[in-house]
Design a protein around this motif. Sequence first.
Motif, PDB file in Angstrom:
ATOM      1  N   LEU A 192       0.849  -1.191   0.000  1.00 29.56           N
ATOM      2  CA  LEU A 192       0.000   0.000   0.000  1.00 29.56           C
ATOM      3  C   LEU A 192       0.885   1.241   0.000  1.00 29.56           C
ATOM      4  N   PRO A 193       0.383   2.393  -0.495  1.00 33.52           N
ATOM      5  CA  PRO A 193       1.166   3.628  -0.395  1.00 33.52           C
ATOM      6  C   PRO A 193       1.491   3.935   1.060  1.00 33.52           C
ATOM      7  N   GLY A 194       2.779   4.155   1.344  1.00 31.70           N
ATOM      8  CA  GLY A 194       3.227   4.423   2.705  1.00 31.70           C
ATOM      9  C   GLY A 194       3.750   5.832   2.884  1.00 31.70           C
ATOM     10  N   ASP A 195       4.937   5.960   3.494  1.00 28.83           N
ATOM     11  CA  ASP A 195       5.527   7.279   3.727  1.00 28.83           C
ATOM     12  C   ASP A 195       5.914   7.935   2.399  1.00 28.83           C
ATOM     13  N   PRO A 196       5.939   9.273   2.352  1.00 28.78           N
ATOM     14  CA  PRO A 196       6.325   9.974   1.120  1.00 28.78           C
ATOM     15  C   PRO A 196       7.789   9.725   0.748  1.00 28.78           C
ATOM     16  N   LEU A 197       8.053   9.626  -0.548  1.00 29.65           N
ATOM     17  CA  LEU A 197       9.434   9.576  -1.040  1.00 29.65           C
ATOM     18  C   LEU A 197      10.060  10.957  -1.012  1.00 29.65           C
ATOM     19  N   THR A 198       9.237  11.989  -1.157  1.00 28.20           N
ATOM     20  CA  THR A 198       9.692  13.367  -1.085  1.00 28.20           C
ATOM     21  C   THR A 198       8.590  14.205  -0.459  1.00 28.20           C
ATOM     22  N   TYR A 199       9.000  15.232   0.274  1.00 26.99           N
ATOM     23  CA  TYR A 199       8.034  16.142   0.871  1.00 26.99           C
ATOM     24  C   TYR A 199       7.889  17.424   0.053  1.00 26.99           C
ATOM     25  N   ILE A 285      -7.153   3.922  -4.625  1.00 26.74           N
ATOM     26  CA  ILE A 285      -7.854   5.186  -4.468  1.00 26.74           C
ATOM     27  C   ILE A 285      -8.151   5.444  -2.993  1.00 26.74           C
ATOM     28  N   LYS A 286      -8.379   6.711  -2.665  1.00 25.25           N
ATOM     29  CA  LYS A 286      -8.885   7.072  -1.339  1.00 25.25           C
ATOM     30  C   LYS A 286      -9.575   8.425  -1.427  1.00 25.25           C
ATOM     31  N   ARG A 287     -10.427   8.696  -0.443  1.00 24.13           N
ATOM     32  CA  ARG A 287     -11.091   9.988  -0.355  1.00 24.13           C
ATOM     33  C   ARG A 287     -10.304  10.854   0.612  1.00 24.13           C
ATOM     34  N   VAL A 288      -9.700  11.900   0.087  1.00 19.92           N
ATOM     35  CA  VAL A 288      -8.679  12.628   0.829  1.00 19.92           C
ATOM     36  C   VAL A 288      -9.221  13.462   1.982  1.00 19.92           C
ATOM     37  N   PHE A 289     -10.494  13.850   1.955  1.00 20.31           N
ATOM     38  CA  PHE A 289     -11.002  14.724   3.001  1.00 20.31           C
ATOM     39  C   PHE A 289     -11.555  13.985   4.212  1.00 20.31           C
ATOM     40  N   ASN A 291     -10.869  12.126   7.319  1.00 22.27           N
ATOM     41  CA  ASN A 291      -9.711  12.037   8.210  1.00 22.27           C
ATOM     42  C   ASN A 291      -9.370  10.581   8.541  1.00 22.27           C
ATOM     43  N   GLY A 292      -8.136  10.186   8.239  1.00 21.94           N
ATOM     44  CA  GLY A 292      -7.673   8.847   8.567  1.00 21.94           C
ATOM     45  C   GLY A 292      -8.113   7.779   7.599  1.00 21.94           C
ATOM     46  N   ASN A 293      -8.714   8.156   6.483  1.00 23.23           N
ATOM     47  CA  ASN A 293      -9.171   7.154   5.521  1.00 23.23           C
ATOM     48  C   ASN A 293      -7.994   6.422   4.892  1.00 23.23           C
ATOM     49  N   SER A 294      -8.155   5.129   4.644  1.00 21.98           N
ATOM     50  CA  SER A 294      -7.053   4.320   4.116  1.00 21.98           C
ATOM     51  C   SER A 294      -7.200   4.100   2.612  1.00 21.98           C
ATOM     52  N   TRP A 295      -6.095   3.672   1.983  1.00 18.49           N
ATOM     53  CA  TRP A 295      -6.090   3.359   0.560  1.00 18.49           C
ATOM     54  C   TRP A 295      -6.849   2.063   0.298  1.00 18.49           C
ATOM     55  N   ILE A 296      -7.516   2.004  -0.860  1.00 12.95           N
ATOM     56  CA  ILE A 296      -8.244   0.815  -1.283  1.00 12.95           C
ATOM     57  C   ILE A 296      -7.773   0.427  -2.683  1.00 12.95           C
ATOM     58  N   GLN A 297      -7.439  -0.837  -2.850  1.00 13.18           N
ATOM     59  CA  GLN A 297      -7.051  -1.316  -4.173  1.00 13.18           C
ATOM     60  C   GLN A 297      -8.267  -1.278  -5.097  1.00 13.18           C
ATOM     61  N   PHE A 298      -8.066  -0.751  -6.309  1.00  9.72           N
ATOM     62  CA  PHE A 298      -9.165  -0.587  -7.257  1.00  9.72           C
ATOM     63  C   PHE A 298      -9.429  -1.919  -7.955  1.00  9.72           C
ATOM     64  N   LYS A 299     -10.352  -2.686  -7.384  1.00  7.77           N
ATOM     65  CA  LYS A 299     -10.706  -3.980  -7.952  1.00  7.77           C
ATOM     66  C   LYS A 299     -12.080  -4.390  -7.446  1.00  7.77           C
ATOM     67  N   LYS A 300     -12.698  -5.329  -8.157  1.00  6.84           N
ATOM     68  CA  LYS A 300     -14.003  -5.837  -7.752  1.00  6.84           C
ATOM     69  C   LYS A 300     -13.908  -6.500  -6.376  1.00  6.84           C
TER      70      LYS A 300
END
Length: 328
Positions: A192-199, A285-289, A291-300
């Motif tokens: 899953l997407p984790g810490d940023p590679l660059t800020y 994908i995730k809904r950025v607004f 708070n604390g929402n996690s990433w979801i793999q785009f699949k059925k």
Amino acid sequence: MHQLTKYFTILILCIVANGFAQTIVISSETDYPVSYATISFGDGQGVFADDEGYFFFTKKLYPDVDSLYISALGFKEKVIATVNIPKSIFLDIETNTLDEVVIRTTVNRKFKTETVKPYLDDDYYKCWLPTIESEIAVFFPNDDDKLKKISSILFPITLESRDWKKRKRSNADKRAFSTLFKVKFYKNHNSLPGDPLTYANIVFRATEKNGDEFELDVSEHDLIIPDNGFYVSLQVLGYTDAKGKLLPNKKYKEIKTKTGTVKIPTNFRPLLPFTDEIDDYRTYIKRVFINGNSWIQFKKGNGIKSGLLRTDLNNYGIGMIYNIYKDE
């Protein structure tokens, strides 16, 4: 374009006249504005600060909102009560990210350049419709242990014809847009997407004049591809004026029904073409607004309502140009 600038000026005057509070987000460490900070209201609502750190908020539009969550890459999140919002909000730098911000790897040895081509498609029905509340990320695997540095990211874009009847013609007049996007790079953390590679704050403006592929040069950021791959994400900030200044954008269309008013996220152009030509599921994908929402793999099967999944269009096919360095 003159009309667009005139409209923007009138809109700002109307906003101020109707009681909006203009607030600036500032770094407490440098006293510089924090560009494109995220201001979340909860329940999937929020706005972005502009390039100068300013945003607008009013209790008239959001009477039930009592707190704002202010966040930006490299800064600690701050919660502000909506009663008597200050004119300036100061964010503290996240201290455990300082070394990552400062330390960079400079590679001077010989290299060869490789390209991962983007997947292009002009079919309107095979596209993701960007909304301000969503962020979309694509995974790039790393197949060997050779040192690699990202040079450019290639974002596929679908252009729409002004005349629907001429949409299949390559020389048809294209529908105009001027849209600002934010780009982020993430490490791979447990697939899953984790810490940023660059800020770094990376944004770009796309128009119909860029064609069906936007090349974003990121060579200045010294992005070394991690051994276990990385993610690149795209997030629409909204439409801009002719000079690239972010305009106040309405994020929802309000539709009145028998049971009340329903808010539907506003779709922004350009559309993003999806593909069924990638074997695995690399899009998240995730809904950025929220708070604390996690990433979801785009699949059925992951609870995502999308017509794209029903036709096995599982991935946004971003491309990349990168350098492979020879062993010393």
